[in-house]
Design a protein around this motif. Structure first.
Motif, short mmCIF file in Angstrom:
data_model
loop_
_atom_site.label_atom_id
_atom_site.label_comp_id
_atom_site.label_asym_id
_atom_site.label_seq_id
_atom_site.Cartn_x
_atom_site.Cartn_y
_atom_site.Cartn_z
N PRO A 81 -0.69 -5.35 16.58
CA PRO A 81 -1.89 -5.44 15.74
C PRO A 81 -2.17 -6.84 15.22
O PRO A 81 -3.32 -7.19 14.94
N SER A 82 -1.12 -7.66 15.11
CA SER A 82 -1.32 -9.01 14.58
C SER A 82 -2.12 -9.90 15.52
O SER A 82 -2.57 -10.98 15.12
N ALA A 83 -2.32 -9.45 16.75
CA ALA A 83 -3.14 -10.20 17.70
C ALA A 83 -4.62 -9.94 17.48
O ALA A 83 -5.47 -10.55 18.13
N PHE A 84 -4.92 -9.06 16.55
CA PHE A 84 -6.31 -8.68 16.30
C PHE A 84 -6.65 -8.94 14.83
O PHE A 84 -6.12 -9.85 14.23
N ALA A 85 -7.52 -8.15 14.24
CA ALA A 85 -7.94 -8.38 12.86
C ALA A 85 -6.76 -8.18 11.90
O ALA A 85 -5.99 -7.23 12.05
N PRO A 86 -6.62 -9.05 10.89
CA PRO A 86 -5.54 -8.89 9.92
C PRO A 86 -5.76 -7.66 9.06
O PRO A 86 -6.86 -7.16 8.93
N GLY A 87 -4.66 -7.15 8.46
CA GLY A 87 -4.76 -6.00 7.56
C GLY A 87 -4.77 -4.66 8.24
O GLY A 87 -5.27 -3.68 7.68
N PHE A 88 -4.21 -4.58 9.45
CA PHE A 88 -4.25 -3.32 10.22
C PHE A 88 -3.61 -2.17 9.45
O PHE A 88 -4.18 -1.08 9.33
N GLU A 89 -2.41 -2.37 8.92
CA GLU A 89 -1.70 -1.28 8.25
C GLU A 89 -2.42 -0.83 6.99
O GLU A 89 -2.41 0.37 6.66
N ASP A 90 -3.07 -1.75 6.29
CA ASP A 90 -3.83 -1.37 5.10
C ASP A 90 -5.00 -0.46 5.49
O ASP A 90 -5.30 0.52 4.79
N ARG A 91 -5.67 -0.79 6.58
CA ARG A 91 -6.79 0.04 7.04
C ARG A 91 -6.28 1.39 7.55
O ARG A 91 -6.95 2.42 7.39
N MET A 92 -5.09 1.39 8.16
CA MET A 92 -4.50 2.65 8.59
C MET A 92 -4.20 3.55 7.38
O MET A 92 -4.45 4.76 7.43
N LYS A 93 -3.68 2.95 6.31
CA LYS A 93 -3.42 3.72 5.09
C LYS A 93 -4.70 4.34 4.57
O LYS A 93 -4.74 5.51 4.16
N GLU A 94 -5.77 3.56 4.57
CA GLU A 94 -7.06 4.04 4.08
C GLU A 94 -7.57 5.17 4.97
O GLU A 94 -8.10 6.18 4.48
N LEU A 95 -7.41 5.01 6.27
CA LEU A 95 -7.86 6.04 7.22
C LEU A 95 -7.13 7.35 6.99
O LEU A 95 -7.75 8.41 6.84
N LEU A 96 -5.79 7.29 6.94
CA LEU A 96 -4.99 8.50 6.76
C LEU A 96 -5.23 9.14 5.40
O LEU A 96 -5.35 10.36 5.28
N SER A 97 -5.31 8.32 4.37
CA SER A 97 -5.55 8.83 3.02
C SER A 97 -6.89 9.54 2.93
O SER A 97 -7.01 10.59 2.27
N GLY A 98 -7.90 8.98 3.59
CA GLY A 98 -9.22 9.60 3.55
C GLY A 98 -9.22 11.01 4.09
O GLY A 98 -9.83 11.91 3.50
#
Length: 358
Positions: free
Chosen positions: A282-299
């Motif tokens: 994921p670091s090869a793409f947009a930063p903050g991947f895991e934070d967005r994953m947390k938001e996705l799963l939490s939603g």
């Protein structure tokens, strides 16, 4: 309530290692197989856990599967590799191949590895989570023996062809999709048959192509249905997914594919299954991947549930819940028929069994 007992995971691991080394496999290969089988049961996937042990032992005893050795990379680029599994145990080939994919992903952003000359590798999710546990996105695919009828055909001409996708969300949380391209995995029918229980309708058909609730009808001449069931309920989608997996594995890897695959339990020749492993950094793409994953799963998890006493789950949650329950009770629960099978194996191989807490 089902009759059975609890067994500690560590004891199960050591039991499988004893069985597999006694059947001729080297220690490291036996440990890889034991890890994936016990993990499957911990996650609640009993169809692919110790239920599968007799089939691995049979492959080793009949010489259909090679006992020792190491997979070989036969061709590679900075981001890809083609692996010869050398007819070793599937988990040996799978663990090696995913590690290569992960190494390439760390340096190139993505790693794609296809292995040929492999064997049944257990739950696909074991390999995709190898990547997610180290902050990478992981994918694993495998073709399989014909067990499923395709659209407008009553014969078992395509495999369950499972696939898995895992993405990390930090703090030991992740999204883990692990599924067959058929209505269910064949092992679920084996478990139901052992328990003498019916299966839900429209999971499979008998030898005449008729829907059945008897798992034996499917296992003896019948077939599973593709994901979605019959054509009018979207079965063509599961059919298409299964073919996609076969292309990524057997066709791309130069192994057996489609109608070339041998029937389940055939020991006349090596299986020559193929598997595909993908790791993405994921670091090869947009930063903050895991934070967005947390938001996705939490939603999704915080959506209002139909039953107020339950919660909305995301893929991977049921397995986490099952593992926590096993930790809470201090073991994995097995139905009495499953325990009888494992104790019979121990007796036949003159191997010390495991202790059972009833």
């Amino acid at each position: 309530m089902e009759k059975g007992g609890y067994v500690q995971p560590r004891e199960l691991f050591e039991f499988v290692v004893r069985c597999v080394t006694s059947a001729g496999a080297e220690q490291s290969g036996a440990e890889s197989l034991a890890s994936v089988l016990v993990e499957a049961d911990l996650r609640g996937h009993y169809s692919h856990g110790l239920n599968r042990l007799p089939f691995y032992l049979q492959d080793l005893r009949t010489g259909k599967c090679r006992e020792a050795g190491k997979p070989q990379i036969v061709a590679q680029t900075t981001a890809t590799a083609h692996v010869d599994g050398c007819n070793l145990l599937g988990p040996v080939v799978g663990r090696f191949s995913m590690r290569v994919a992960m190494e390439k992903a760390r340096t190139s952003g993505i790693g794609l590895v296809v292995a040929r000359n492999s064997n049944h590798f257990g739950i696909a999710g074991w390999y995709s989570t190898m990547a997610s546990e180290e902050g990478l996105i992981g994918m694993a695919f495998t073709n399989a023996s014909p067990t499923t009828a395709v659209t407008r055909c009553k014969e078992p001409v395509i495999g369950t062809n499972p696939l898995s996708f895992a993405a990390p969300a930090g703090h030991k949380d992740d999204f883990v999709l692990d599924m067959a391209c058929s209505t269910v995995a064949l092992g679920k029918l084996e478990i139901l048959e052992r328990k003498k229980l019916p299966m839900p309708g429209k999971w499979g058909i008998d030898k005449d192509g008729n829907p059945t609730t008897n798992p034996t009808d499917v296992l003896q001449g019948g077939a599973l249905l593709p994901l979605g069931g019959f054509e009018e309920t979207g079965g063509y989608k599961g059919y298409g997914l299964a073919m996609m997996v076969d292309i990524l594995c057997g066709v791309l890897g130069g192994a057996k594919f489609g109608l070339q695959l041998k029937p389940w339990l055939n020991t006349d020749e090596p299986a020559n299954l193929a598997q595909c492993f993908i790791a993405i950094n994921p670091s090869a793409f947009a930063p903050g991947f895991e934070d967005r994953m947390k938001e996705l799963l939490s939603g999704y998890r915080n959506l209002p549930a139909e039953n107020p006493n339950e919660k909305v789950l995301t893929p991977g949650d049921p397995e986490r819940i099952n593992k926590k329950e096993c930790e809470k009770v201090g073991g994995i629960f097995y139905h009495e028929k499953q325990l009888e099978l494992l104790l019979k194996i121990a007796e036949e191989m003159s191997i010390p069994p495991f202790s059972i807490r009833f």
